[in-house]
Scaffold this motif. Structure first.
Motif, PDB file in Angstrom:
ATOM      1  N   ASN A   1     -10.269  -2.171 -91.110  1.00 31.94           N
ATOM      2  CA  ASN A   1      -9.844  -2.774 -91.979  1.00 31.94           C
ATOM      3  C   ASN A   1      -8.373  -2.418 -91.136  1.00 31.94           C
ATOM      4  O   ASN A   1      -7.100  -2.066 -91.008  1.00 31.94           O
TER       5      ASN A   1
ATOM      6  N   LYS B   1     -14.591  -5.516 -98.777  1.00 37.09           N
ATOM      7  CA  LYS B   1     -14.084  -5.469 -99.514  1.00 37.09           C
ATOM      8  C   LYS B   1     -11.831  -5.282 -98.854  1.00 37.09           C
ATOM      9  O   LYS B   1     -10.959  -5.714 -99.382  1.00 37.09           O
ATOM     10  N   ASN B   2     -12.386  -5.321 -97.386  1.00 38.30           N
ATOM     11  CA  ASN B   2     -11.172  -5.107 -96.776  1.00 38.30           C
ATOM     12  C   ASN B   2     -10.694  -6.704 -97.117  1.00 38.30           C
ATOM     13  O   ASN B   2      -9.274  -7.104 -96.480  1.00 38.30           O
TER      14      ASN B   2
ATOM     15  N   THR C   1      -1.731  -7.595-100.345  1.00 39.97           N
ATOM     16  CA  THR C   1      -1.895  -5.856-100.112  1.00 39.97           C
ATOM     17  C   THR C   1      -3.425  -5.790-100.794  1.00 39.97           C
ATOM     18  O   THR C   1      -4.209  -7.014-101.803  1.00 39.97           O
TER      19      THR C   1
ATOM     20  N   GLU D   1      -8.262  -4.389-100.452  1.00 35.80           N
ATOM     21  CA  GLU D   1      -8.535  -3.657-100.167  1.00 35.80           C
ATOM     22  C   GLU D   1      -9.121  -2.611 -99.746  1.00 35.80           C
ATOM     23  O   GLU D   1      -9.748  -1.445-100.214  1.00 35.80           O
ATOM     24  N   GLY D   2      -8.485  -2.115 -98.810  1.00 33.42           N
ATOM     25  CA  GLY D   2      -9.263  -1.605 -97.697  1.00 33.42           C
ATOM     26  C   GLY D   2      -9.015  -0.292 -97.778  1.00 33.42           C
ATOM     27  O   GLY D   2      -7.847   0.264 -98.800  1.00 33.42           O
ATOM     28  N   THR D   3      -9.261   0.688 -96.613  1.00 32.72           N
ATOM     29  CA  THR D   3      -8.747   2.310 -96.694  1.00 32.72           C
ATOM     30  C   THR D   3      -8.616   1.940 -95.347  1.00 32.72           C
ATOM     31  O   THR D   3      -9.738   2.389 -94.340  1.00 32.72           O
ATOM     32  N   PRO D   4      -6.890   2.729 -95.269  1.00 31.18           N
ATOM     33  CA  PRO D   4      -5.848   2.362 -95.788  1.00 31.18           C
ATOM     34  C   PRO D   4      -5.863   1.275 -96.066  1.00 31.18           C
ATOM     35  O   PRO D   4      -6.645   0.037 -95.594  1.00 31.18           O
ATOM     36  N   PRO D   5      -4.820   0.924 -97.186  1.00 30.90           N
ATOM     37  CA  PRO D   5      -4.725  -0.502 -97.908  1.00 30.90           C
ATOM     38  C   PRO D   5      -3.602  -0.812 -96.359  1.00 30.90           C
ATOM     39  O   PRO D   5      -2.791  -0.568 -96.505  1.00 30.90           O
TER      40      PRO D   5
END
Length: 930
Positions: A341, A378-379, A425, A427-431
Motif C-alpha cells: 500500500n 484491499k489496498n 482513504t 483500506e491498506g495497512t497502514p491506510p
C-alpha cells in the motif's frame, strides 16, 4: 491492398451491427473498434435510456469520464453518442485483454445518473516486433540432437486474436522450431537441433524466424538467426530447473537478494567453470532493475520495484562455461511482485457548473468525483467523505464514482464560497489518504430587499434655503450582489391630502440625494413628511420604505408687526395725558407680534427718539409707556416719541412706531377714540341680563335714597340748622359731584369719585364749641375721626405734609398722585386744591397717610386709610349722596335725579366698552384660527 480495405470495412460494419446494449446494474454497454474516425456513431443514448430528446438541453444532459481526453460526446439535439477523439486501445489499456471506457451520463432537474460502458475492440494495427534484428547462436559441433536453444521473443501490442500466435522457421536440415504458447508465459520459440552439426561442412547456418499474429489478414515480423558451429566442448552447464518462480514485495530495499541460481557442468577445468549472466535476448528493462552475481548466480535488486508499473518480471539467465568453445545453457526466472500500500488514492474532480445558485434544491449536482488507487486488492478499496459540516454531501453512484450534491440551505449573503474538502482513504495497512479541495461558488438570487438603517429619519431644513439645495442623502444597503444589489430610490406620497411631494423635494434615483424643489417658509409650513422607497434591480424586484420627517427651522425673516389701534412707520399716532399726571402715569400700551418663533419672536420695546428722554419710559417686555415724573411748566405740550420694537433674532429685525403724546389740562379733555362696533344680531344675551339687573338695582337704590332723604329732612326740621351753613353739592364736568358742609369749626367735602376714595377735611377759622364726628364705614373700613379741642384753633395744612412709609412704597410701584377734585367750602366759595392719594395702576397694595405734628390737629385723634378697595361703602352706591349730608330743598336734592341718570349712562358706557373689547378679542381669535 484492396482486399485488406474490404476486410477492414467489413470488420467495422460488423462491429457496429453487432454492438449490444444491456442494462446491468443500471448500465448500458456499447462496443466500438479502436482507431475509428472522429464522429463515428456509437449509440443513441437518449433512446436507450428512455429519455425525451427534447428535454436533453433543458436537463443539462452530459456525459463525463475520468479520462483526461474526452473520447466521446453526445449530440443534445439527437441524443446520439459519437466518437469525439482518436481512440488507441494500446495507449488506453496497455496490455490488458479487455479495454473498457466508463462514462457517467448525468441529467439534471431531477438528477439522474446512468452508467455507460464502451468496450474498445482491438483491431490488428500492430505487427509482431523483435527486440533485435538478428540473433547469434554458438553451437558446438559435438552437440547432440535434441538440444534446445531459446530464441528471441517477438512482441505484439495487439491482444486477443490479433496478438502473436505462432513462429515459423525457414526450411533447413539441421533445426526445427518448437513453439510454446499459453500458460503463464507468452508465446515463445526454441530452436531444436535435429541433426548433428559438422563444422567442417558448414560453420555458419543462416535461419529466418517469422513471428505471425492472429489478425485477418495476419501481420508478421522476422528475426535473422545466425548459428555459429563451434568446436568440441562436450558438456554444457545444466540448471537445476529450467523455470524458477519467486515473489518479491514492491519497494524492497536496494541490494535485497531475490534468488540464487545453481548450474553444474560435468566438464573439468575451464570447461567446468560457470559464469552467470542475463541473456541479452530478454527485456532490457531487467538490466535497470536487477543484477546477477556472475560467480554465485545471486539475483539482487538494483532499483526500486513498483508494482503499479510492472506486476511480474521474466528474467532469462544463461550459464556459460569458460572453455575455449564455451557451452551455454539457459533458464527462466519469473519474479512476481507483491503489492504494497504505497499509493494514496487519487481524486479526479469534474465540475458540472462553475457556480450553484443559493436557492438550489437539495440533490442538485455540483461536481462529479472519480477516485482511483493504483494499488490492488484491499489496498485499492477507497472510501470518500467530506470534512466538516457543510450543506453538501457525496452521493455514490457506481463503484469509485461519486457526485457532490447540495444537502442543505445555501445563503450567499452568509457564505458566498465553500471550500469542500474531500478525503479519500484506502483500506491498506497502514491506510493512505488523499485530500482534494473543491471550491464551490454560490451565485446570488434576489432574496434580500434593500434595508434602510432606520424606519424613520428626521431632517431639519432652514427656511429660505435656496431651491435645489442638498437636504439629505439616504442610503439603503442590499446584501445581494451585482444587479440584485443595485438600488434605485423614489419618493412616495404619505398623505394625499397634502401638496404633492414632488413640488417640495426630489431625489436622485441613483445616489439617494434629496434636493429641495422650493424655498420653504416656516410661517406657511413647519413640517411635512414623505416616504423614500428603495428598490433593487433583481427579478422580481424587492423594495423597502423609510419615512422621512422634514422639520423647517425658523429664520429671522419677519419684522415685528404692530397691532391696532396703532400703525407702524409711515403714520403718526396720538395719545393725550393730563397735565396733572403723576410719575408712573399710564400713557399707552404698544402691542406687536412677530410671525417667527422662538427667540426670533421675542420682542423688546425701546424709545428710539428722543434718546435719553427724562419724561417717559417704556416697559422693555410689556410695551407700556408711562411717565417718569410729573409735568412742569418748562415741558412741551406735545412730545413726539419714536418707539423701536426689535426681535431677538440674529441679525435682529425691528419696526418703529411714532406717537405724539399731547399734554392736556384735565382728564375731561382727553378724547378716547372709539371705533364703531360691528352690529350683531339682536339676541337676548347674558350681557343684556347683566344690564337689566344693573338698572333694576340702581332703581331700587334710588328709591331707598329718596326715602332716606325724606327721613333725614324730617329729622333736620326738628333739630334746626343753627351753627351750620347750607351744604353745597357741586357737579363736575366729568360727572362727579362734591359735597361740602361747613360749620364754624371745619368744612367737610366729599367727592362722588368713590373709586379714588378722596376725602378732604378742611378746618374752618372758627372751631365750634363741640366737635363733630364723621364716620364712614365701607368695604375697606374707611374711617375719619376728627376731634378738635375747644382751646385750639385748627390750622390749614402746611408745606410739611408727608406720606407714610407704606405710601412711599406704593408710590414707587404703581400709586401716583393726581389732582384732587375741586373742593368747595361755603356755598360759592372756591376752596384751594390739595393733593389726594389715588391708585393709578389698580394694584392691590394700600397705604396710610397721617398729618404731621404741628398741623393744627392732634395726629392721634384721626386716622386716614386709603386703598383701591372694591368701591363705596356697602350702604352707598356710586353717585349717591349720604343721607346725613342731604338737606331737603337744597340744590343737591333737586339735582340728585339728574346725577343718578348721569351715573347710569356712565355705567352703560363702561359696560358697552367692555363688551366691545371682548368682541374685539373674539374676532382676533377667530382670525388667528382662520
Amino acid at each position: 491492398m484492396t482486399s485488406w480495405r474490404l476486410i477492414e470495412s467489413l470488420s467495422v460494419c460488423l462491429s457496429l451491427l453487432l454492438f449490444c446494449w444491456d442494462l446491468v446494474s443500471g448500465q448500458i454497454l456499447y462496443s466500438i473498434q479502436e482507431e475509428v474516425t472522429k464522429g463515428t456513431f456509437v449509440g443513441n443514448v437518449a433512446k436507450d435510456l428512455n429519455l425525451n430528446v427534447n428535454e436533453l438541453e433543458t436537463r443539462l444532459f452530459q456525459v463525463v469520464s475520468g479520462y483526461k481526453k474526452k473520447y466521446f460526446e453526445v449530440n443534445l439535439k439527437t441524443g446520439v453518442l459519437f466518437v469525439n477523439d482518436r481512440i488507441d486501445r494500446e495507449e488506453l489499456c496497455s496490455s490488458t485483454q479487455r479495454c473498457c471506457v466508463e462514462l457517467e451520463a448525468i441529467a439534471q432537474l431531477p438528477l439522474n445518473l446512468y452508467r455507460v460502458e464502451i468496450n474498445i475492440l482491438d483491431i490488428n494495427d500492430n505487427s509482431p516486433v523483435f527486440s533485435m534484428d538478428s540473433q547469434n547462436i554458438n553451437i558446438s559441433e559435438s552437440t547432440f540432437p535434441g538440444a534446445r536453444f531459446p530464441l528471441l521473443s517477438a512482441h505484439d501490442a495487439d491482444v486477443g486474436g490479433n496478438s502473436l500466435k505462432s513462429y515459423k522457421l525457414s526450411p533447413n536440415e539441421h533445426f526445427s522450431l518448437d513453439v510454446q504458447s499459453g500458460g503463464e508465459s507468452a508465446v515463445s520459440a526454441e530452436l531444436v537441433l535435429q541433426k548433428p552439426l559438422d563444422r567442417e561442412k558448414q560453420s555458419v547456418i543462416q535461419l529466418l524466424l517469422t513471428a505471425v499474429d492472429g489478425g485477418k489478414p495476419p501481420r508478421s515480423g522476422t528475426l535473422q538467426i545466425v548459428v555459429n558451429v563451434l568446436d568440441n566442448n562436450d558438456n554444457s552447464p545444466v540448471f537445476s530447473k529450467s523455470l524458477y518462480k519467486v515473489s518479491v514485495l514492491e519497494n524492497v530495499p536496494r541490494g535485497s537478494r531475490i534468488i540464487q541460481l545453481n548450474a553444474t557442468d560435468l566438464d573439468q577445468g575451464l570447461n567446468g567453470e560457470i559464469l552467470y549472466s542475463f541473456s541479452t535476448h530478454g527485456d532490457k528493462n531487467i538490466f535497470n532493475i536487477f543484477e546477477i552475481n556472475s560467480t554465485t548466480g545471486e539475483i539482487i535488486v538494483k532499483d526500486y520495484i513498483d508494482y503499479e508499473e510492472t506486476s511480474a518480471f521474466e528474467i532469462r539467465v544463461q550459464a556459460q562455461d569458460r572453455g575455449l568453445s564455451p557451452m551455454i545453457s539457459h533458464c527462466k526466472v519469473l519474479v512476481e511482485v507483491l503489492d504494497a500500500n504505497d499509493n494514496a488514492p487519487e481524486i479526479l474532480v469534474t465540475s458540472l457548473s462553475s457556480t450553484v445558485k443559493e436557492d438550489s434544491n437539495n440533490g442538485t449536482a455540483v461536481a462529479l468525483i472519480t477516485v482511483s488507487d493504483k494499488d490492488s486488492g484491499k489496498n485499492s478499496i477507497v472510501k470518500c467523505l467530506i470534512l466538516g459540516k457543510i450543506p453538501f454531501k457525496l452521493s455514490s453512484s457506481y463503484r469509485n464514482y461519486y457526485s457532490l450534491v447540495v444537502d442543505g440551505q445555501l445563503d450567499r449573503e452568509r457564505i458566498s464560497q465553500y471550500n469542500v474538502t474531500i478525503i479519500a482513504t484506502d483500506e491498506g495497512t497502514p491506510p493512505l489518504s488523499s485530500t482534494s479541495v473543491i471550491t464551490v461558488h454560490v451565485s446570488d438570487v434576489n432574496d434580500n430587499a434593500p434595508r434602510f438603517p432606520d424606519s424613520d429619519l428626521s431632517i431639519f431644513v432652514r427656511e429660505n434655503s435656496p431651491v435645489g439645495a442638498l437636504v439629505q442623502t439616504v442610503t439603503a444597503l442590499d446584501e445581494d450582489a451585482n444587479e440584485n444589489a443595485q438600488v434605485t430610490y423614489s419618493l412616495l406620497e404619505l398623505n394625499s391630502k397634502e401638496l404633492p411631494i414632488s413640488t417640495m423635494v426630489n431625489i436622485n434615483s441613483a445616489t439617494g440625494e434629496i434636493y429641495s424643489m422650493q424655498s420653504f417658509n416656516y410661517e406657511e409650513i413647519k413640517t411635512f413628511q414623505f416616504r423614500v422607497q428603495a428598490t433593487d434591480s433583481g427579478v422580481p424586484p424587492l423594495s423597502s420604505n423609510m419615512t422621512v420627517n422634514v422639520f423647517i427651522l425658523d429664520e429671522n425673516d419677519n419684522s415685528p408687526g404692530i397691532l391696532p389701534p396703532y400703525s407702524d412707520q409711515g403714520s403718526v399716532n396720538t395719545e393725550s395725558i393730563p397735565y396733572s399726571a403723576e410719575a408712573g402715569y399710564f400713557v399707552a400700551k404698544i402691542r406687536a407680534v412677530d410671525p417667527d418663533s422662538g427667540y426670533n419672536a421675542l420682542l423688546s420695546y425701546h424709545i428710539a427718539e428722543p434718546k435719553g428722554s427724562n419724561l417717559f419710559r417704556i416697559g422693555t417686555s410689556t410695551g407700556e409707556i408711562r411717565t417718569k415724573r410729573r409735568m412742569s411748566d418748562n415741558d412741551l405740550r406735545t412730545h413726539p416719541l419714536v418707539i423701536l420694537i426689535s426681535d431677538s433674532g440674529d441679525p435682529s429685525l425691528s419696526s418703529t412706531l411714532s406717537i405724539d403724546v399731547v399734554v392736556v389740562e384735565s382728564n375731561g379733555e382727553i378724547e378716547v377714540p372709539l371705533r364703531p362696533r360691528p352690529m350683531k344680531e339682536s339676541n337676548f344675551s347674558s350681557l343684556h341680563l347683566y344690564l337689566l339687573i344693573a338698572i333694576v338695582s340702581v332703581s331700587v337704590i334710588f328709591l331707598l335714597s329718596i326715602v332716606s332723604l325724606v327721613a333725614l329732612k324730617c329729622r333736620s326740621a326738628d333739630n334746626g340748622f343753627s351753627g351750620y351753613r347750607a351744604p353745597v353739592i357741586t357737579t363736575n364736568p366729568d360727572g362727579s359731584w362734591s359735597y361740602c358742609k361747613s360749620s364754624q369749626q371745619y368744612d367737610v367735602c366729599f367727592s362722588s369719585d368713590t373709586l379714588k376714595s378722596d376725602v378732604v377735611v378742611w378746618p374752618t377759622s372758627c372751631p365750634p364749641a363741640d366737635a363733630d364726628l364723621i364716620n364712614i364705614d365701607g368695604t375697606e373700613n374707611m374711617k375719619l375721626h376728627q376731634t378738635l379741642p375747644k382751646s385750639e384753633k385748627p390750622k390749614p395744612p402746611n408745606a410739611d405734609w408727608r406720606y407714610s412709609a407704606s405710601l412711599r412704597a406704593g408710590v414707587k410701584s404703581s400709586v401716583h398722585m393726581e389732582e384732587s377734585s375741586v373742593l368747595q367750602g361755603a356755598h360759592g366759595v372756591l376752596v384751594q386744591n390739595w393733593p389726594t392719594v389715588s391708585s393709578g395702576s389698580g394694584d392691590a397694595e394700600g397705604g396710610e397717610a397721617s398729618p404731621p405734628v404741628g398741623a393744627g390737629l392732634n395726629s392721634n385723634s384721626w386716622h386716614f386709610r386709603y386703598g383701591p378697595g372694591p368701591g363705596p361703602p356697602q350702604h352707598l352706591k356710586p353717585g349717591e349722596v349720604p343721607e346725613a349730608f342731604l338737606i331737603p330743598g337744597s340744590p343737591a336734592f333737586i339735582s340728585i335725579r339728574q346725577d343718578q341718570s348721569d351715573d347710569k349712562k356712565d355705567e352703560a358706557k363702561k359696560k358697552k366698552k367692555k363688551k366691545k373689547g371682548k368682541d374685539k378679542k373674539e374676532k382676533g381669535k377667530d382670525d388667528s384660527e382662520q
